[in-house]
Structures are given as structure tokens and as C-alpha cells.
Design an enzyme around this catalytic site. Structure first.
Site, PDB file in Angstrom:
ATOM      1  N   ARG A   1     -15.660   8.012  13.720  1.00 45.78           N
ATOM      2  CA  ARG A   1     -14.445   8.802  13.535  1.00 45.78           C
ATOM      3  C   ARG A   1     -14.781  10.274  13.356  1.00 45.78           C
ATOM      4  NH1 ARG A   1     -11.711  11.012   8.934  1.00 45.78           N
ATOM      5  NH2 ARG A   1     -13.021  10.004   7.393  1.00 45.78           N
TER       6      ARG A   1
ATOM      7  N   ARG B   1     -20.448  13.100  12.759  1.00 51.81           N
ATOM      8  CA  ARG B   1     -20.959  12.622  11.467  1.00 51.81           C
ATOM      9  C   ARG B   1     -22.138  11.670  11.575  1.00 51.81           C
ATOM     10  NH1 ARG B   1     -15.381  11.976   7.975  1.00 51.81           N
ATOM     11  NH2 ARG B   1     -15.074  14.210   7.873  1.00 51.81           N
TER      12      ARG B   1
ATOM     13  N   GLU C   1      -6.190   3.085   7.121  1.00 47.28           N
ATOM     14  CA  GLU C   1      -7.614   2.774   7.257  1.00 47.28           C
ATOM     15  C   GLU C   1      -7.875   1.278   7.409  1.00 47.28           C
ATOM     16  OE1 GLU C   1     -10.245   5.002   4.690  1.00 47.28           O
ATOM     17  OE2 GLU C   1     -11.887   3.596   5.053  1.00 47.28           O
TER      18      GLU C   1
ATOM     19  N   SER D   1      -8.610  10.884  10.367  1.00 47.54           N
ATOM     20  CA  SER D   1      -8.117   9.709   9.657  1.00 47.54           C
ATOM     21  C   SER D   1      -6.766   9.989   9.013  1.00 47.54           C
ATOM     22  CB  SER D   1      -9.090   9.250   8.588  1.00 47.54           C
ATOM     23  OG  SER D   1      -8.439   8.267   7.820  1.00 47.54           O
TER      24      SER D   1
ATOM     25  N   GLU E   1     -16.632  18.045   4.968  1.00 51.41           N
ATOM     26  CA  GLU E   1     -17.189  18.673   6.151  1.00 51.41           C
ATOM     27  C   GLU E   1     -16.657  20.098   6.312  1.00 51.41           C
ATOM     28  OE1 GLU E   1     -17.352  15.843   9.300  1.00 51.41           O
ATOM     29  OE2 GLU E   1     -16.565  17.298  10.719  1.00 51.41           O
TER      30      GLU E   1
ATOM     31  N   GLY F   1       0.828  -1.206   0.000  1.00 51.86           N
ATOM     32  CA  GLY F   1       0.000   0.000   0.000  1.00 51.86           C
ATOM     33  C   GLY F   1       0.855   1.245   0.000  1.00 51.86           C
ATOM     34  N   ALA F   2       0.548   2.161  -0.927  1.00 46.29           N
ATOM     35  CA  ALA F   2       1.320   3.396  -1.072  1.00 46.29           C
ATOM     36  C   ALA F   2       0.441   4.615  -0.857  1.00 46.29           C
ATOM     37  CB  ALA F   2       1.974   3.436  -2.446  1.00 46.29           C
TER      38      ALA F   2
ATOM     39  N   ALA G   1      -0.448   6.105   4.771  1.00 47.34           N
ATOM     40  CA  ALA G   1       0.099   5.236   5.810  1.00 47.34           C
ATOM     41  C   ALA G   1       1.347   4.519   5.305  1.00 47.34           C
ATOM     42  CB  ALA G   1      -0.957   4.220   6.255  1.00 47.34           C
ATOM     43  N   GLY G   2       1.224   3.870   4.152  1.00 49.40           N
ATOM     44  CA  GLY G   2       2.341   3.109   3.602  1.00 49.40           C
ATOM     45  C   GLY G   2       3.541   3.990   3.309  1.00 49.40           C
TER      46      GLY G   2
HETATM   47  C1  LIG Z   1     -13.264  11.486  -0.492  1.00 49.98           C
HETATM   48  C2  LIG Z   1     -12.572  11.331   0.820  1.00 49.98           C
HETATM   49  C3  LIG Z   1     -12.221  12.448   1.567  1.00 49.98           C
HETATM   50  C4  LIG Z   1     -11.572  12.320   2.799  1.00 49.98           C
HETATM   51  N1  LIG Z   1     -11.222  13.436   3.492  1.00 49.98           N
HETATM   52  C5  LIG Z   1     -10.557  13.301   4.664  1.00 49.98           C
HETATM   53  C6  LIG Z   1     -10.131  14.435   5.391  1.00 49.98           C
HETATM   54  O1  LIG Z   1     -10.352  15.575   4.986  1.00 49.98           O
HETATM   55  N2  LIG Z   1      -9.472  14.258   6.559  1.00 49.98           N
HETATM   56  C7  LIG Z   1      -9.205  13.014   7.044  1.00 49.98           C
HETATM   57  O2  LIG Z   1      -8.584  12.917   8.092  1.00 49.98           O
HETATM   58  N3  LIG Z   1      -9.583  11.912   6.360  1.00 49.98           N
HETATM   59  C8  LIG Z   1     -10.250  12.024   5.196  1.00 49.98           C
HETATM   60  N4  LIG Z   1     -10.637  10.900   4.510  1.00 49.98           N
HETATM   61  C9  LIG Z   1     -10.213   9.587   4.983  1.00 49.98           C
HETATM   62  C10 LIG Z   1      -8.765   9.326   4.623  1.00 49.98           C
HETATM   63  O3  LIG Z   1      -8.435  10.030   3.457  1.00 49.98           O
HETATM   64  C11 LIG Z   1      -8.465   7.860   4.362  1.00 49.98           C
HETATM   65  O4  LIG Z   1      -8.950   7.103   5.417  1.00 49.98           O
HETATM   66  C12 LIG Z   1      -6.983   7.644   4.251  1.00 49.98           C
HETATM   67  O5  LIG Z   1      -6.438   8.473   3.258  1.00 49.98           O
HETATM   68  C13 LIG Z   1      -6.598   6.224   3.966  1.00 49.98           C
HETATM   69  O6  LIG Z   1      -5.199   6.154   3.779  1.00 49.98           O
HETATM   70  P1  LIG Z   1      -4.434   4.782   3.666  1.00 49.98           P
HETATM   71  O7  LIG Z   1      -2.993   5.102   3.541  1.00 49.98           O
HETATM   72  O8  LIG Z   1      -4.843   3.892   4.761  1.00 49.98           O
HETATM   73  O9  LIG Z   1      -4.986   4.122   2.328  1.00 49.98           O
HETATM   74  P2  LIG Z   1      -5.059   4.585   0.797  1.00 49.98           P
HETATM   75  O10 LIG Z   1      -4.603   5.958   0.574  1.00 49.98           O
HETATM   76  O11 LIG Z   1      -6.387   4.196   0.317  1.00 49.98           O
HETATM   77  O12 LIG Z   1      -3.977   3.676   0.112  1.00 49.98           O
HETATM   78  C14 LIG Z   1      -4.130   2.279  -0.024  1.00 49.98           C
HETATM   79  C15 LIG Z   1      -2.979   1.754  -0.807  1.00 49.98           C
HETATM   80  O13 LIG Z   1      -2.996   0.342  -0.806  1.00 49.98           O
HETATM   81  C16 LIG Z   1      -2.779  -0.144  -2.108  1.00 49.98           C
HETATM   82  N5  LIG Z   1      -3.404  -1.456  -2.208  1.00 49.98           N
HETATM   83  C17 LIG Z   1      -4.639  -1.810  -1.790  1.00 49.98           C
HETATM   84  N6  LIG Z   1      -4.845  -3.120  -2.049  1.00 49.98           N
HETATM   85  C18 LIG Z   1      -3.730  -3.576  -2.639  1.00 49.98           C
HETATM   86  C19 LIG Z   1      -3.331  -4.840  -3.143  1.00 49.98           C
HETATM   87  N7  LIG Z   1      -4.132  -5.919  -3.103  1.00 49.98           N
HETATM   88  N8  LIG Z   1      -2.109  -4.951  -3.693  1.00 49.98           N
HETATM   89  C20 LIG Z   1      -1.289  -3.875  -3.766  1.00 49.98           C
HETATM   90  N9  LIG Z   1      -1.612  -2.669  -3.301  1.00 49.98           N
HETATM   91  C21 LIG Z   1      -2.816  -2.531  -2.745  1.00 49.98           C
HETATM   92  C22 LIG Z   1      -3.346   0.899  -3.012  1.00 49.98           C
HETATM   93  O14 LIG Z   1      -2.776   0.832  -4.285  1.00 49.98           O
HETATM   94  C23 LIG Z   1      -2.944   2.173  -2.273  1.00 49.98           C
HETATM   95  O15 LIG Z   1      -1.629   2.508  -2.617  1.00 49.98           O
HETATM   96  C24 LIG Z   1     -11.294  11.025   3.295  1.00 49.98           C
HETATM   97  C25 LIG Z   1     -11.653   9.909   2.559  1.00 49.98           C
HETATM   98  C26 LIG Z   1     -12.302  10.042   1.342  1.00 49.98           C
HETATM   99  C27 LIG Z   1     -12.707   8.821   0.598  1.00 49.98           C
END
Ligand SMILES: Cc1cc2nc3c(=O)[nH]c(=O)nc-3n(C[C@H](O)[C@H](O)[C@H](O)COP(=O)(O)OP(=O)(O)OC[C@H]3O[C@@H](n4cnc5c(N)ncnc54)[C@H](O)[C@@H]3O)c2cc1C
Ligand code: SF4
Ligand code: SF4
Ligand code: FES
Lengths: 230, 587
Positions: B398, B286, B387, B403, B255, B14-15, B18-19
Site C-alpha cells: 500500500r 514502503r 482495513e 488507506s 512518512e 466498527g466506528a 470506514a464504519g
Molecule cells: C499509526 C498509524 C498511522 C497511519 N497513518 C496513515 C496515514 O497517514 N494515511 C493513511 O492513508 N493511512 C494511515 N494509516 C492507516 C489507516 O489509518 C488505517 O488503515 C485506517 O484508519 C483503518 O480504518 P478502519 O475504519 O478500517 O478501522 P479503525 O479505525 O481501526 O476502526 C475499527 C473499528 O472497529 C471496531 N471494532 C473492531 N472489532 C470490533 C468488535 N469485535 N466489536 C465491535 N467493534 C469492533 C473498533 O472499535 C473501531 O471502532 C495509519 C495507521 C496507523 C496505525
């Protein structure tokens, strides 16, 4: 509504072909919706997409001869029959999926990251709202590639000319008052190709789905070079 | 068949934010780290986050981490673990400064400090006046953060495997996780990546529902991989429906719009949130706002031809504020709702948005599983952050802006912990061929030819069923029926078939692989929800309308085998301060 799409699967096809599909339009339909509809009819059809709202930059395609992001292009803006092809000038992997390696390499080559040599403060590095405004129109780039793959100079010199997207990011860091690598950045852009192959043809500005202006950024880099005596 | 393999100290799947934040710690410490992502890193869904990231910097109004902690505990409806929450709220401050130093183009105040806006559920002085805690880069904060982190990883020379799909975790003979089997999407060839430590950072799973703010790629892959490895998922019934998705489409309207002064009205032009949350109004938590909107529509006060949405008004903010602070919202609303918010309100309705639950971890990102009565054990070498993980800082609901904070803080901490882990465990464990075969069978299964259920059809049916039976309001009847239907769909999976068996960039095959993950994760949500007989945070049951702290102040754990449920206590003791005892939650 008829849509004609470029098809090529190296596993099975000798050469590319165009294939027509009949798609039922709906109110507010975007080109991506139409492509998804085609995929429902024919799962062998491949294209990249993800966010559906113009922020991830995955679904750049060439529709009726113009590069665009499928998810924010209403089909009503395209005259029929709609003809969808992969980005021009890039090697095709399959159908609308092209190899963007070189595009990313140019991006990485401009060292697109903030460089700070001073010791870091305990809190944020201060920046006035006016200085921050200088980054507007630059940082929003989503690396979709619509611009660079529409740029004739990039078609002709894909190895040497950085292309509009990478140069926009080069300027994004030159324009950031927090960055402390101006000289190195300008040094690296010297020579006849990396920057100077831009002939201000403006294709890039015309297609950018985010309304950004790489031509202007390129001009500003050139100005700064003059100013600094490069 | 022999599968090529690569070796790294650490593997990050995951990139997203978090990643990439974990990778940055590792690469900067000269640990060999591989980042695998099924899309080019900047296409990860963190890019879509709009409003901002919370940290008590006190740049606009008085603030401190302890108030932030109180709001987060209250927002969680007292299901969040208070030690993890204290830790996150303290870490928030250095984390945001570090991001700024890395180059994030935050919006600025006149004195040059980072701009902060008000978001829902934020208060000063433990429940007093509205606070302004959300650090923002206009309404493109996620984009600004994700790109900056990718850029800094370029500097740190992280190894990227772009457009590689992780199929499953692999183990050694003793059952210890020792990497993952991945698929190169371009060639269709498998690759084994062996590593001493593996971090799951695969993001959200919003695609289990039909209408969602989540991208096409948010299919819960990491959660499903954990389930298949025998690890339970925690608190999956707590799925957040964001109050303001564009009606009928699901794209998010941040929001931050309400934080900047926008508000909701029903068809009569009434500011109805004043009735449901007299104090916080449109900036109530929310879950509260989403339920209010659904209630308005159900009771016939929805706007539009079919009365099926609510209006979000912000024209009174003026063109200048909108263009400066909410430019992306204006753009989205014009494109997808055909409404320019400078002149007309945006039609909105709740949209599936965020998984509070996930893979259970401690506050160092280490995956933990229960052993015996009440105690827990770390799963050696396996980490989760973002997430897909549940350090339990969000509990049952949340808060906006928490997040991005969660993914950054715990991504960073997981990275740091992995550095120690690989130094203490310098030898690679060899992968058990049986484990590899099992992972391969997930892929080869799709080579089967002949008739059957088309995979894309099953995907659509499943998502619809989840939406109808595990949405904003949940009753026993609706959910029990839904569970049955979901089980039927799960059974149909073995008959699912593809017609396209080609190798090169076969997106139908990727979607089919995701389908299996959606099914596993969707069931974890449905089953956990069916069992929890109370209303708490995002989990709202008209048949059990109250929170029941005596029986239900505990975390759910869902196991894939036989859809089994287990529970574990909430950690109510913070690290250094007094604990916040559960109170009735009013806004
Ligand atoms: C529209 C929207 C607006 C938001 N606004 C806010 C905000 O204003 N403030 C806030 O705090 N939070 C907000 N959130 C929530 C927050 O953005 C997300 O919870 C957070 O960005 C998730 O980050 P992540 O690094 O966990 O995952 P992601 O950014 O989703 O990254 C997941 C990664 O995993 C990889 N991956 C997944 N499955 C596989 C697989 N099988 N093989 C290889 N790679 C894989 C993907 O390619 C990707 O690189 C928002 C969410 C959304 C949807
Ligand atoms: S203006 Fe320069 S960069 Fe833009 S398309 Fe023309 S030649 Fe290319
Ligand atoms: S400048 Fe515009 S067209 Fe070019 S990559 Fe960036 S967003 Fe795309
Ligand atoms: S799908 Fe993300 S930009 Fe179009």
C-alpha cells in the site's frame, strides 16, 4: 516500585478498596506500562486503554491526585508510592473504569459539527492559513475527559454546566470561519449555567495532556457574546 | 436462555473512518442504522493516522487521478485490481471535498486551498517527478477526519452502541447473514442485533505481531468473524511493515517526515537510501525502504549501542516547519524516544503496520466469494470496508495516504449500496437458533473453570511467534517452523482459561475473545505467506527473490477449514482507461 490502585468490582465487592502491587520499573516506563504489568499479575484489574501514544483518549486516570493520560505519563514524573484512582466525580463502573455518559452528553449538546447554510462549492470551501490557525489548540482535543473531571464547577453542576471539554469544542466551531451558525450557538449557551458556571479556576488547563486551554476558549465565547450584544 | 434483541435496517460493526462514513450515508438517507464499536467511536484507530489522505487535487503541483492510478498500480506491485484502483483514484477527489465540507480542519495554502504534501511512491506523469498528493491536517489527519465523521453522525442521529463487542455473525436457516451477536462490555450481557444488511468495518490486525504501530484493539475481529462464517481472506501474506516506527516501541513516525524533507542515515551518517533507490531515495515505496533498513542493520551499519536501529534526521527542516507541519511527531518523539527532533535524529526501525489483504469485496463493498471456475458471487447482505476489507486497491504493497482514502471511499460506497439493498430487501430474516447458540458458545466457553494456559500468556507467545516467523524477510525454513509452532499454539487455545469470571467490564474476557481472533487471522497470514513462492511487494522471500508473474500474478484466498489455499486472477482491466501491464518496479 510500589503502586497502589483503586479496586472495585460490583460483582464481588461491597465497597471500594486500595490494593498495592509491586512492579519492576524499566527505562522509559509509562504509567500505562505499569498498569499493564499489574494486569499481567492480576487479570481481574480493569482499566481502559488502546493507542498507547496519547491520541485515542481512553486511559485518563487520576495519579497522585492529578488527572492524566496513563500512556504519556512517565512513572519517573510521579513520586512514590504512586496512587492511582479513577477520575473524580464520575460513577465508577469497575476499578479505574468510570461512566463518562454525562461528559459525552454535554459534548453532543454543543452541536459539535460544522453548520453550513450556503450552497456548497464544487471544490473546497476556501480558508486562509491565518483563519485556519485559529483552530489550532482547539481541534486537537481527544475527548479524554481529564479536564472536565478535574473541574470543580463540573463536579457541582454536572447536569447543567457543559464543562471545559464541551465548551472548548463549542468555541472550535464558533472560531471556524466556515461555520454559519454563530447566533444559534451563542443563543444555546445563554443562561446562568451552561457556560457561565466557569469560575476560571484553571484546573482544566493544568491537566490537559494535549496542552489545550479551555479557559481561554470560554473567555473568548464570553467576549463574543458581549460583542454580539447577548 | 433468552437473549434480548434489537432490529435495524443496517448494522455496522466498527466506528473507524470506514464504519462512520458508511453510517453517515445511511443515517442521512433515513435508513435505521446501528453502529457497534468496542470502544467509544473517537477512540478507533483511525484517530492515529498522521500524514494524510491522497487525492489528485493538484493544489501544489500538477496532478490528475490517472497519475494517482498509475502510482497505485505500480505500488501494488501489479497485484491490485485495476478497476477498483481506477474507481478509488477518481472518487478520491469528491471524497476529500466532501470531508472538507463536513468540517475537517485541513491545513491550508496561501490561496486558501487544502495543503498537500509529498509522500512515498507518488509521481507526476506516470513515473516522472515527485508529486504532492497527500491532503493533510498537520500530522493529525486521522484524528481530524475521525472526529469530523463522528460529529456529523451526531448531527445525522446515528444509533451508537458504544463499548459493545461483536462476538460473531448470525445467520438464518438458509445461511444468510442476518445480524450479529454482541456483548455489552459494561454489563457483560449479550444482545442480538438483527439487521437486513451487515457491514464489517473492524479495522486492522497489527496486534498479531509483537511490535506494531497498531493499537491494543486492532485484533482483526471482523476478519476472524468472516473466516468463521466460511468466507476466505484474500492476500493476507501482504502485511506492511512501516519503515519508521520508534525503535523498540513501534509507535509510528509518519512518512510525512520524509515528505517534508527528512531522511534516513546509518551509523556512519550515510544517506543509505541513495544506494537502494537512487531516484526516489527516502520516498521509495514502503516495502523497499523497510527492507533497506533491515539490510543496513543486518550488515552492521545500524546505530545505537546494539546497532539495531537507523536514524531519521529532520533537524535541518528547522523548528518552524517542524512545529507547523509535524507537531505531533515532535511530541511523540520527545515522549517515547527521548529525542527532540529539532536537535537530534529519531531512532527508528520497521514496525508492523497495515494489512493489505482482508475480506474480499467488490468495489461496492459487497463481500464476494468464488464459485466454481473463476467466477464470483456476492454474499447477500454482507459488506466489508476499511482495513479489514480487500477491494484489492493495495495489492502487494500500500502507498502511504491510500488507506485513509480506501476506508473513506469504500465506506461511503458500501453505505450507498446498503441503502439500495435494504430498499430491495425490506424484510428481516429470522435468526436460526443454532447459529445463535454457536455464537454464544464463544462467550460461554470462557466460563470454564480450572487450570489451563492463562489466556494472556498464550496471546504473548502467539504474537512473538508471528514476529519471529512472518516478518520482513521470509524463508521457507523460518516460515515452516513458524507454522508448526503456530499450530501448536492454536491447539493450546482449547486449554486456555480465565481466572476472572465476573461480568461487569471484564476486560480479561474481552482480551480472551480477541485472542481467538488473533489466532485465526495470524494463521491466515502465516499460511498464505508460506505458500507464495515469489517476492512481491511486502512479501519478501530471500529464497525466491524475484517476482514471478507467470505463476503468481494471482490473489491468494485462505480458508480456515484445514488451512486451505485457493487463488483467483488479478483484475487487470480498468473501468475506462488502458490497463497498466506489469513492469519491473524501480524507484
Ligand atoms: C499509526 C498509524 C498511522 C497511519 N497513518 C496513515 C496515514 O497517514 N494515511 C493513511 O492513508 N493511512 C494511515 N494509516 C492507516 C489507516 O489509518 C488505517 O488503515 C485506517 O484508519 C483503518 O480504518 P478502519 O475504519 O478500517 O478501522 P479503525 O479505525 O481501526 O476502526 C475499527 C473499528 O472497529 C471496531 N471494532 C473492531 N472489532 C470490533 C468488535 N469485535 N466489536 C465491535 N467493534 C469492533 C473498533 O472499535 C473501531 O471502532 C495509519 C495507521 C496507523 C496505525
Ligand atoms: S477554568 Fe472553568 S472550566 Fe476550567 S476548571 Fe476552572 S471552572 Fe472548570
Ligand atoms: S481539552 Fe484536553 S483534557 Fe479536555 S478532553 Fe480535550 S484533550 Fe482531554
Ligand atoms: S491509550 Fe490512547 S490515549 Fe492513552
Amino acid at each position: 516500585m510500589k503502586i497502589s490502585v483503586y479496586r472495585y468490582n460490583p460483582d464481588t465487592d461491597q465497597k471500594p478498596r486500595m490494593q498495592d502491587y509491586e512492579v519492576r520499573p524499566f527505562q522509559g516506563m509509562m504509567l500505562r506500562d505499569a498498569l499493564l504489568e499489574i494486569k499481567k499479575q492480576d487479570e481481574s484489574f480493569a482499566f481502559r486503554h488502546s493507542c498507547g501514544e496519547g491520541v485515542c483518549g481512553s486511559d485518563g486516570v487520576n495519579a497522585n491526585g492529578k488527572n492524566c493520560l496513563a500512556c504519556v505519563t512517565p512513572i519517573t514524573e510521579l513520586s512514590q508510592p504512586i496512587v492511582v484512582r479513577p477520575f473524580p466525580g464520575r460513577p465508577v463502573i469497575r476499578d479505574l473504569v468510570v461512566d463518562m455518559t454525562q461528559f459525552y452528553e454535554h459534548y453532543r449538546a454543543v452541536k459539535p459539527y460544522l453548520v453550513r447554510t450556503d450552497p456548497l462549492p464544487e471544490q473546497e470551501i476556501l480558508q486562509s492559513p491565518e483563519d485556519r490557525d485559529k483552530l489550532d489548540g482547539l481541534y486537537e482535543c481527544i475527548l479524554c475527559g481529564c479536564c472536565s473531571t478535574a473541574c470543580p464547577s463540573f463536579w457541582w453542576n454536572p447536569e447543567k454546566f457543559h464543562g471545559p471539554a464541551a465548551l472548548l469544542q463549542a468555541w472550535r466551531f464558533l472560531a471556524d470561519t466556515r461555520d454559519q451558525a454563530t447566533e444559534e450557538r451563542l443563543d444555546a449557551l445563554e443562561g446562568p449555567y451552561k457556560l457561565f458556571r466557569c469560575h476560571t479556576i484553571m484546573n482544566c488547563v493544568e491537566v490537559c495532556p494535549k496542552g489545550l486551554n479551555p479557559t481561554r476558549a470560554i473567555g473568548l465565547i464570553k467576549d463574543l457574546m458581549l460583542e454580539k450584544g447577548f | 436462555m433468552s437473549i434480548p434483541s434489537r432490529h435495524f435496517d443496517a448494522l455496522i460493526i466498527g466506528a473507524g473512518g470506514a464504519g462512520l462514513n458508511a453510517a453517515l450515508q445511511l443515517a442521512s438517507a433515513d435508513v435505521r442504522v446501528a453502529v457497534v464499536s468496542k470502544v467509544f467511536p473517537t477512540r478507533s484507530h483511525t484517530v492515529a493516522a498522521q500524514g494524510g489522505v491522497n487525492a489528485a487535487l493538484a493544489n501544489v503541483l500538477p496532478d490528475n487521478w490517472h497519475w494517482h492510478m498509475f502510482d497505485t498500480v505500480k505500488g501494488s506491485d501489479y497485484l491490485g485490481d485495476q478497476d477498483a484502483i481506477e474507481f478509488m483514484c477518481r472518487e478520491a477527489i469528491p471524497t476529500v471535498y466532501e470531508l472538507e465540507h463536513a468540517g475537517v480542519p485541513f491545513s491550508r495554502l496561501d490561496n486558501g486551498k487544502i495543503y498537500q504534501r509529498a509522500f512515498g511512491g507518488q509521481s507526476q506523469d506516470f513515473g516522472g517527478d515527485q508529486a504532492a498528493r497527500t491532503c493533510a491536517a498537520a500530522d493529525r489527519t486521522g484524528h481530524a477526519i475521525l472526529h469530523t465523521l463522528y460529529q456529523q453522525n451526531i448531527r445525522a442521529r446515528t444509533h451508537f452502541f458504544d463499548e459493545f463487542f461483536a462476538l460473531d455473525l448470525v445467520r438464518d436457516k438458509d445461511g444468510v447473514i442476518s445480524g450479529a451477536l454482541v456483548l455489552e462490555i459494561e454489563t457483560g450481557e449479550p444482545l442480538l442485533i438483527e439487521a437486513k444488511a451487515t457491514l464489517l468495518a473492524t479495522g486492522g490486525c497489527g496486534q498479531v505481531f509483537r511490535t506494531t504501530s497498531n493499537a491494543h484493539i486492532n485484533t482483526g475481529d471482523g476478519c476472524a468473524m468472516a473466516l468463521r462464517a466460511g468466507i476466505p481472506l484474500m492476500d493476507m501474506e501482504f502485511y506492511q511493515f512501516h519503515p519508521t516506527g520508534i525503535a523498540g516501541k513501534g509507535m509510528l513516525i509518519t512518512e510525512g517526515v520524509r515528505g517534508e524533507g527528512g531522511f534516513l542515515v546509518n551509523k556512519d551518517g550515510e544517506r543509505f537510501m541513495e544506494r537502494y533507490a537512487p531516484r526516489a531515495k527516502d520516498l521509495a515505496s514502503r516495502d523497499v525502504v523497510s527492507r533497506s533498513i533491515v539490510t543496513e542493520v543486518k550488515e552492521g551499519r545500524g546505530a545505537g549501542e546494539n546497532g539495531d536501529y537507523i536514524l531519521l534526521k529532520l533537524d535541518h527542516l528547522g523548528a518552524e516547519v517542524i512545529d507547523k507541519r509535524l507537531p505531533g511527531i515532535r511530541e511523540s518523539s520527545r515522549i517515547f524516544a527521548g529525542a527532540d527532533p529539532i536537535r537530534e535524529p529519531i531512532p527508528v526501525f520497521p514496525t508492523a503496520h497495515y494489512a493489505m489483504g482482508g475480506i474480499p469485496t467488490d468495489r461496492f463493498g459487497r463481500v464476494v466469494v468464488p464459485v466454481g471456475s473463476g467466477s464470483e458471487q456476492v454474499v447477500a447482505g454482507l459488506y466489508a470496508a476499511g482495513e479489514c476489507a480487500c477491494a484489492s486497491v493495495h495489492g502487494a504493497n500500500r502507498l502511504g495516504g491510500n488507506s485513509l482514502l480506501d476506508i473513506l471511499v469504500f465506506g461511503r460506497l458500501a453505505g450507498k449500496d446498503i441503502i439500495d439493498f435494504v430498499r430491495e430487501n425490506p424484510y428481516q430474516r429470522s435468526v436460526d437458533p443454532a447459529s445463535l447458540d454457536e455464537a454464544m458458545s464463544r462467550l460461554t466457553r470462557w466460563d470454564q473453570k480450572g487450570g489451563g494456559v492463562p489466556a494472556h500468556q498464550l496471546r504473548a507467545d502467539f504474537r512473538k511467534c508471528m514476529e519471529d516467523h512472518a516478518g520482513v524477510f521470509r524463508t521457507e525454513e523460518v516460515m515452516a517452523e513458524g507454522y508448526q509452532r503456530l499450530c501448536e499454539l492454536r491447539d493450546q487455545f482449547k486449554d486456555a482459561r480465565l481466572t476472572d469470571h465476573s461480568k461487569v467490564f471484564n476486560t480479561a474476557r474481552i482480551e480472551a475473545l480477541e485472542l481467538q481472533n488473533l489466532i485465526d487471522v495470524g494463521l491466515s497470514i502465516a499460511v498464505s505467506a508460506l505458500h507464495r513462492k515469489e517476492s512481491r511487494g511486502a512479501h519478501s522471500r530471500p529464497d525466491y527473490p524475484n517476482r514471478d508473474d507467470v505463476h503468481w500474478m494471482k490473489h491468494s484466498l485462505y480458508y480456515r477449514e484445514a488451512d486451505r489455499m485457493d487463488y483467483k486472477p488479478v483484475r487487470t482491466k480498468p473501468l475506462t482507461v488502458e490497463s497498466f501491464p506489469p513492469k519491473e518496479r524501480v524507484y
